[in-house]
Scaffold this motif. Structure first.
Motif, PDB file in Angstrom:
ATOM      1  N   TYR A  57      44.791  65.512  21.350  1.00 46.08           N
ATOM      2  CA  TYR A  57      45.711  65.351  20.220  1.00 46.08           C
ATOM      3  C   TYR A  57      46.932  66.264  20.296  1.00 46.08           C
ATOM      4  O   TYR A  57      48.052  65.827  20.031  1.00 46.08           O
ATOM      5  N   ARG A  89      47.304  63.756  13.971  1.00 50.59           N
ATOM      6  CA  ARG A  89      47.036  64.700  12.874  1.00 50.59           C
ATOM      7  C   ARG A  89      45.820  64.274  12.065  1.00 50.59           C
ATOM      8  O   ARG A  89      45.038  65.119  11.628  1.00 50.59           O
ATOM      9  N   GLN A  92      43.007  65.439  13.864  1.00 53.96           N
ATOM     10  CA  GLN A  92      42.885  66.902  13.817  1.00 53.96           C
ATOM     11  C   GLN A  92      42.465  67.375  12.428  1.00 53.96           C
ATOM     12  O   GLN A  92      42.301  68.572  12.210  1.00 53.96           O
ATOM     13  N   GLY A  93      42.359  66.429  11.478  1.00 50.45           N
ATOM     14  CA  GLY A  93      41.952  66.780  10.125  1.00 50.45           C
ATOM     15  C   GLY A  93      43.101  67.263   9.256  1.00 50.45           C
ATOM     16  O   GLY A  93      42.903  67.870   8.209  1.00 50.45           O
ATOM     17  N   ASP A  94      44.336  67.022   9.690  1.00 49.67           N
ATOM     18  CA  ASP A  94      45.506  67.450   8.928  1.00 49.67           C
ATOM     19  C   ASP A  94      46.034  66.248   8.133  1.00 49.67           C
ATOM     20  O   ASP A  94      46.985  65.575   8.531  1.00 49.67           O
ATOM     21  N   ALA A  95      45.394  66.002   6.993  1.00 49.70           N
ATOM     22  CA  ALA A  95      45.720  64.796   6.219  1.00 49.70           C
ATOM     23  C   ALA A  95      47.147  64.846   5.681  1.00 49.70           C
ATOM     24  O   ALA A  95      47.901  63.859   5.763  1.00 49.70           O
ATOM     25  N   ALA A  96      47.521  66.003   5.142  1.00 51.10           N
ATOM     26  CA  ALA A  96      48.860  66.116   4.554  1.00 51.10           C
ATOM     27  C   ALA A  96      49.931  65.902   5.615  1.00 51.10           C
ATOM     28  O   ALA A  96      50.899  65.147   5.420  1.00 51.10           O
ATOM     29  N   GLY A  97      49.730  66.572   6.750  1.00 47.34           N
ATOM     30  CA  GLY A  97      50.682  66.426   7.860  1.00 47.34           C
ATOM     31  C   GLY A  97      50.759  64.988   8.339  1.00 47.34           C
ATOM     32  O   GLY A  97      51.835  64.486   8.657  1.00 47.34           O
ATOM     33  N   ALA A  98      49.621  64.327   8.351  1.00 46.86           N
ATOM     34  CA  ALA A  98      49.580  62.936   8.783  1.00 46.86           C
ATOM     35  C   ALA A  98      50.389  62.058   7.833  1.00 46.86           C
ATOM     36  O   ALA A  98      51.191  61.218   8.258  1.00 46.86           O
ATOM     37  N   GLN A 100      52.873  62.913   5.926  1.00 45.68           N
ATOM     38  CA  GLN A 100      54.295  63.177   6.181  1.00 45.68           C
ATOM     39  C   GLN A 100      54.791  62.397   7.383  1.00 45.68           C
ATOM     40  O   GLN A 100      55.861  61.789   7.355  1.00 45.68           O
TER      41      GLN A 100
END
Lengths: 125, 795
Positions: A57, A89, A92-98, A100
């Motif tokens: 990733y 993302r 990678q578990g970055d929901a907010a970043g995803a 965006q």
């Protein structure tokens, strides 16, 4: 994606390898294509997508960014790259970043559409 | 009595002992002997089984990819054929042959097993127009256009087992029958019937030894093979005995064919500087540049003749002796009825026919090979590299490599001549890599590029001087609120005190101070004082702490003087540093290896592209604009003598104290290259970065014909039209300004009216003289500047 038939041939080969689950070989073909057109953002995007499929990733995100760095005003490929970044993302578990990144992707998609319409309008005149 | 008993006992013991002792001794001897024989047996079988399969790793350069539109001249393509060992032929239908046609070449490739599968030989046609490939076709019925052709990669070297032994393995059935017959006729007529030794030969040898003559002769092929396994110059009776025992043991374990096959691959047949030539397979290439099965009768006889003494009968060094010996072999073959009288007479008349120069064995590119070897050692055991027959596909581009070697050689010679520097005192190193993929295309470790010794590209740690400055400027530009390309910097005298070091008073190269200078100007002219002040303001530790980010592991001393590059790096480390600037802030570790494939063609390891984002693209874009300023109007402006201004090269000169080191690091659209020039004893060269290394760089790039540098503008960057001196902003259309990139929001807000007579703006970054009035002061400034760089050039 490219006007060079050699590059198209290598992309085809990468696609075949990728479909057959041979992601290493697909990567090798993409790198061959990149040696011919090292600043073609579509090729970097293809490599980013391959790394995403391989579960790399961080590498996928970096390659998508690198693709963007060559993209100038090619909104379509930028949108694709942001979609790769978004999906990476998510993994990678970055929901907010995803979220965006998905938003960036759809904005760019619209921009690309608008530009296409404008071009179409221009040609219609 | 008390004494007698033990005495008697003792005497009885001693009385009885002789027979027992003899038996015991015999038993011990027998045990010892069989133990010894067992030891010999294990040793010889180890040697036999081990050596049988020891295959050096083969290292290949990049495979040339040919496609319509590729920038490639006919001459360049013919060079490729030469490095692949193609031969000219009238039809060009056999593998590895070519012929010239009116507009191009027709040729036939070889079968080649790449890492991604085998590629069969093809009959092809390539045509050229305007320095490009205009046509690529498969010759056939009918001809068919081909989008892409991957040539076989050129072999650039090997990693040899043990004492640099090279070999080209052959199977017994690949060896021509007459060669085997010649070998047996001259060396060991009873080979197929004896047990490994020839008793009469040994008796003769023994007799000669006993009568004080030389210890010699009597060796069967089996014995010779044993001897060859344990090559030592001593010739003692013990050795001879061991040899005999081992020969007998070998014959017990292995068939005649196995022994013969191993012999054919093992026997020592010559020396190529540090590389030992083993076996007939390799010797055939080494002396005749052809595979064994394409040798003629007299050529086989020459090789067989050399078995007796590869040095004495070396056909290159001693052609008369080799010829005599060859004819002896032919005579033996006739005597044994292996050949007819007619064949004998015909073969005798032929010349030796050895090729003058042996084909490349030990690499013609030792500096690059050393780098490859270092990378391999990280992942592989040395013995595997030397014995497993690995095939290693690397990134070396022989064309780029040759341009780099040539430029270094010719420029250093020219500089020495022009400046009356004693000849061959200047040294240098070059590293060229691909901007976007980090692949090393060329590496030159010294002026004599073939010399496999001190590799300055990797091993020379030389002060980098001003080459370090871009790190400081990039760090500044990453803070757009405080620093833009036109931010004024203070270039007035500076005294810096730091505990533990003497006070530091940096000076400019021109020994002057320049007051307030724009950031881009300070970098373009490589002003030391303003740069030092900037670096101190940003933080010495912070700047030096960035080196690992750019892939530089070495930590320079934590002093302010390190800001001006008072620490050593190797050219390849500098390449890694500039790679990141060239590639928009993405760091790609420099790579020399693409793939490693096993001897039977299975992919073993790939070294895929790996990219790390280490600097934001906006500031890197600004830095590149500033480094283009170095070439356009700064310390490297004489580069225009080699490359046209439209190339937009970005680069930086580096000159160290007392002119000890001359550096140039720069990049085009597709290549990053670093050149160092200096003396091995670190004495002064009298050269600046611009008068030394930069000229090598220019000469090399001129011949490589790189792509112009046109980085895509990142979205966070905008162009603004500003006055080159005051930094005030003009309207887009005002001719008085120059167009410079800014991080969005950091361009000066203050608008200035356009001077009356000025029209539309000049192209980006080109200084336009204020149109209003040519003032004397600014003209004077121009003159000093010109003088400065002239001084820099000719000092």
């Amino acid at each position: 994606m490219s006007g060079n038939r050699a590059v198209i041939a290598l992309l085809d080969r990468a696609q075949t390898d990728s479909d057959a689950g041979q992601s290493e070989a697909a990567g090798a073909s993409l790198e061959r294509a990149l040696r011919i057109e090292p600043r073609n953002p579509w090729l970097w995007f293809e490599l980013a997508q391959l790394r995403l499929a391989q579960g790399q990733y961080a590498q996928a995100i970096t390659l998508a960014r690198k693709s963007n760095s060559f993209s100038g005003r090619q909104y379509r490929v930028q949108a694709e790259n942001w979609r790769v970044i978004a999906r990476a993302r998510v993994s990678q578990g970055d929901a907010a970043g995803a979220d965006q990144a998905f938003k960036r992707a759809s904005d760019l998609e619209q921009q690309a559409g608008a530009e296409k319409d404008r071009d179409a309008g221009f040609h219609a005149q | 009595m008390m004494f007698s008993t033990p005495h008697r006992n003792k005497s009885r013991f001693s009385f009885n002992s002789p027979g027992k002792a003899v038996r015991l001794t015999a038993l011990l001897l027998l045990l010892g002997l069989s133990g010894y024989i067992y030891y010999l047996d294990v040793t010889i079988r180890d040697a036999f089984d081990g050596r049988k399969f020891a295959l050096p790793a083969r290292v290949y350069g990049r495979a040339l990819e040919v496609y319509p539109g590729l920038k490639l001249a006919r001459e360049q393509f013919l060079d490729e054929f030469r490095s692949l060992g193609y031969h000219e032929s009238p039809q060009a239908d056999e593998a590895a042959t070519y012929k010239n046609t009116l507009n191009g070449v027709e040729f036939t490739t070889r079968d080649f097993a790449f890492g991604d599968g085998p590629q069969p030989a093809q009959h092809l046609r390539v045509e050229f127009a305007d320095g490009k490939v205009s046509l690529l076709q498969v010759r056939g019925n009918p001809d068919a256009d081909l989008p892409l052709l991957r040539m076989e990669p050129p072999l650039i070297g090997g990693i040899y087992p043990g004492h640099n032994e090279d070999r080209e393995l052959v199977r017994l059935d690949q060896v021509p029958k007459p060669l085997i017959a010649a070998l047996i006729a001259t060396e060991d007529r009873k080979f197929y019937t004896h047990w490994g030794i020839d008793p009469r030969g040994i008796a003769r040898a023994l007799f000669k030894t006993v009568t004080g003559q030389r210890i010699e002769g009597g060796s069967t092929l089996t014995q010779q093979l044993v001897k060859n396994f344990f090559l030592t110059p001593q010739r003692t009776l013990t050795r001879k005995a061991n040899e005999v025992l081992m020969a007998l043991l070998l014959e017990m374990h292995y068939s005649k064919d196995e022994i013969l096959e191993t012999y054919l691959n093992e026997i020592f047949l010559g020396q190529d500087s540090s590389r030992a030539i083993h076996g007939f397979g390799l010797a055939s290439y080494f002396y005749f540049d052809r595979p064994l099965d394409r040798l003629e009768l007299q050529e086989m006889a020459t090789l067989v003749g050399m078995v007796k003494g590869p040095t004495v009968y070396d056909p290159r060094k001693h052609p008369e002796l080799a010829m005599k010996r060859r004819n002896v072999v032919l005579q033996e073959m006739l005597g044994q009825n292996v050949i007819t009288q007619a064949q004998f007479l015909a073969a005798r008349r032929k010349p030796l026919g050895v090729v003058l120069r042996a084909p490349a064995g030990t690499s013609p590119y030792p500096a690059f090979m050393q780098f490859v070897h270092h990378q391999l050692e990280l992942d592989y055991r040395e013995e595997d590299l030397r014995s497993e027959g690995l095939r290693i596909f690397t990134t070396l581009d022989p064309f780029v490599q040759h341009q780099a070697e040539q430029a270094l050689q010719s420029r250093l010679t020219a500089i020495e001549k022009a400046r009356r520097i004693p000849s061959n005192t200047l040294e240098g190193a070059v590293v060229v890599s691909s901007t976007q993929t980090g692949e090393i295309q060329a590496m030159v470790g010294g002026r004599d590029a073939r010399y496999a010794g001190y590799n300055r590209a990797i091993d020379a740690q030389r002060q980098i001087g001003s080459l370090v400055k871009p790190i400081i400027y990039l760090t500044a530009l990453e803070d757009p609120q405080r620093y833009t390309l036109i931010t004024p910097l203070d270039d007035s005298p500076l005294l810096w005190s730091q505990p533990g070091t003497p006070d530091w008073k940096p000076k400019n190269y021109d020994r002057q101070f320049h007051g307030q200078v724009q950031l881009r100007t300070a970098l373009a002219n490589s002003y030391n004082v303003s740069t030092a002040r900037l670096g101190i303001a940003l933080g010495v530790e912070r700047i030096l702490g960035k080196l690992p980010l750019y892939g530089i592991e070495r930590q320079p001393p934590p002093f302010a003087s390190s800001l001006l590059g008072a620490f050593g790096l190797s050219p390849v480390e500098v390449s890694q540093l500039y790679q990141t600037f060239a590639d928009g802030g993405f760091r790609t570790p420099l790579r020399a290896i693409r793939t490693i494939v096993t001897a039977d063609g299975k992919p073993l390891q790939r070294f895929p592209l790996n990219v790390e984002p280490v600097a934001p693209p906006g500031p890197v874009y600004l830095l590149t604009a500033a480094l283009q300023g170095v070439v356009r109007e700064g310390t490297a402006q004489s580069l225009v003598n080699w490359l046209p201004a439209e190339m937009n090269v970005a680069g930086k000169t580096g000159t160290t104290d007392d002119l000890r080191d001359s550096w140039f690091a720069g990049y085009t659209g597709d290549r990053v290259a670093v050149v160092w020039v200096g003396r091995d004893d670190s004495k002064t060269t009298g050269l600046t970065g611009a008068s030394g290394a930069m000229t090598v760089w220019g000469e090399m790039m001129k011949n490589i014909q790189p792509e112009p540098l046109q980085p895509a503008m990142p979205e966070e960057v905008e162009m603004a039209n500003v006055d080159p001196v005051s930094g005030l902003r003009y309207d887009e259309g005002c001719k008085a300004g120059i167009s410079l990139p800014f991080i969005k929001g950091s361009a000066p807000a203050l608008m200035s009216p356009c001077p009356a007579s000025s029209g539309p703006a000049a192209p980006p970054g080109v200084d336009a003289k204020p149109g209003a009035k040519p003032d004397v002061k600014s003209g004077g400034k121009q003159d000093t500047r010109k003088k400065n760089w002239l001084q820099r050039l000719f000092n």
